[in-house]
Design a protein around this motif. Structure first.
Motif, mmCIF file in Angstrom:
data_model
loop_
_atom_site.group_PDB
_atom_site.id
_atom_site.type_symbol
_atom_site.label_atom_id
_atom_site.label_comp_id
_atom_site.label_asym_id
_atom_site.label_seq_id
_atom_site.Cartn_x
_atom_site.Cartn_y
_atom_site.Cartn_z
ATOM 1 N N SER A 17 0.873 -1.200 0.255
ATOM 2 C CA SER A 17 -0.240 0.102 0.044
ATOM 3 C C SER A 17 0.836 1.240 -0.115
ATOM 4 O O SER A 17 1.588 1.401 0.981
ATOM 5 N N THR A 18 0.617 2.213 -0.923
ATOM 6 C CA THR A 18 1.611 3.355 -1.210
ATOM 7 C C THR A 18 0.794 4.470 -1.049
ATOM 8 O O THR A 18 -0.196 4.613 -1.949
ATOM 9 N N ASP A 19 1.150 5.495 -0.399
ATOM 10 C CA ASP A 19 0.302 6.756 -0.165
ATOM 11 C C ASP A 19 0.875 7.603 -1.295
ATOM 12 O O ASP A 19 2.026 7.742 -1.343
ATOM 13 N N LEU A 20 -0.035 8.148 -1.992
ATOM 14 C CA LEU A 20 0.406 9.048 -3.266
ATOM 15 C C LEU A 20 -0.054 10.348 -3.063
ATOM 16 O O LEU A 20 -1.295 10.816 -2.616
ATOM 17 N N SER A 85 -8.572 6.675 -0.940
ATOM 18 C CA SER A 85 -7.657 6.049 0.114
ATOM 19 C C SER A 85 -6.341 6.090 -0.454
ATOM 20 O O SER A 85 -6.143 5.602 -1.803
ATOM 21 N N GLY A 86 -5.416 6.658 0.031
ATOM 22 C CA GLY A 86 -4.040 6.487 -0.855
ATOM 23 C C GLY A 86 -3.603 7.648 -1.774
ATOM 24 O O GLY A 86 -2.477 7.571 -2.280
ATOM 25 N N LEU A 87 -4.586 8.610 -1.936
ATOM 26 C CA LEU A 87 -4.473 9.545 -3.186
ATOM 27 C C LEU A 87 -4.642 10.958 -2.398
ATOM 28 O O LEU A 87 -6.091 11.107 -2.299
ATOM 29 N N THR A 88 -3.702 11.711 -2.281
ATOM 30 C CA THR A 88 -4.111 13.173 -1.734
ATOM 31 C C THR A 88 -3.439 14.185 -2.636
ATOM 32 O O THR A 88 -2.398 14.188 -3.386
ATOM 33 N N LEU A 89 -4.187 15.239 -2.938
ATOM 34 C CA LEU A 89 -3.889 16.167 -3.640
ATOM 35 C C LEU A 89 -3.597 17.400 -2.949
ATOM 36 O O LEU A 89 -4.391 17.819 -2.021
ATOM 37 N N TYR A 90 -2.416 18.019 -3.124
ATOM 38 C CA TYR A 90 -2.245 19.064 -2.493
ATOM 39 C C TYR A 90 -2.212 20.411 -3.832
ATOM 40 O O TYR A 90 -1.722 20.357 -4.735
ATOM 41 N N LEU A 91 -3.176 21.430 -3.455
ATOM 42 C CA LEU A 91 -3.592 22.467 -4.074
ATOM 43 C C LEU A 91 -2.783 23.744 -3.867
ATOM 44 O O LEU A 91 -2.746 24.350 -2.746
#
Length: 211
Positions: A17-20, A85-91
């Motif tokens: 499991s890789t958080d991106l 889950s595991g995909l976060t965007l920084y805006l």
């Protein structure tokens, strides 16, 4: 410290499991809704660098059509949203005025792609952002912010008016609405993913074979 799990024999298993975390820019002309979009979708309290426009700025900032705007971004907006889950965007919302464009090079470092917000009443205001991302080969989508009273334009008409490269997505949105903003972000990530994959495959295909 290892983050793997132990199997039934006590051996460590690899954690697949890789958080991106991905960096997305939100750009466009002055008063087009960049701060609004970041604030609408962010799951944290957004960081804003808004100030009341100064008298000195009135002579250099193009405010026609947005005279009612009482604040302006002078550095950047920042927000965060978890797509799944595991995909976060920084805006990172960019400042819209010409005199703050020197910040764009710093903000664009490491960005997966960008959203160019457009207002059909002042469509020409997003030309600089379109040119910037095209010249630097940063994937972007054009999101037409549907302001009250603005004329409705089809996506194809906007693409032609902005002379976009073929395949660049154009979507209609309401920057005030979280669900609408999230859909734009999903389209942006999907498009950028396809573009980056295509470039990798193209570079592999052009690489010289073994001697």
């Amino acid at each position: 410290m290892s983050s793997g799990r132990m199997d039934s024999t006590g051996e460590e298993e690899a954690d697949d499991s890789t958080d991106l975390a991905l960096k997305i820019l939100v750009a466009g002309g002055f008063g087009v809704g960049k701060t609004t979009l970041v604030g609408a979708v962010s799951e944290i309290r957004p960081l804003r660098t808004e100030e009341v426009p100064s008298k000195a700025g009135e002579s250099v900032d193009a405010t026609e059509g947005v005279e009612q705007k009482t604040t302006t971004t002078v550095a950047m907006d920042f927000g965060r949203i978890t797509i799944r889950s595991g995909l976060t965007l920084y805006l990172f919302g960019t400042p819209g005025q010409d005199r703050f464009w020197f910040l764009w090079d710093e903000l664009s470092q490491g960005a997966l792609g960008a959203i160019v917000l457009a207002d059909t009443r002042r469509l020409e205001d997003c030309f600089p952002a379109v040119d910037y991302f095209e010249h630097r080969r940063i994937p972007f989508v054009v999101a037409v912010n549907c302001f009250t009273g603005a004329r409705t334009c089809a996506e194809d008409d906007v693409a032609r008016a902005l002379d976009l490269d073929r395949g660049t997505p154009v979507v209609l949105c309401d920057a005030r609405d979280r669900a609408s903003g999230k859909e734009v972000l999903i389209r942006m990530v999907e498009y950028a993913g396809r573009m980056h994959t295509a470039r990798i495959l193209d570079s592999v295909g052009q690489a010289p074979g073994p001697a």
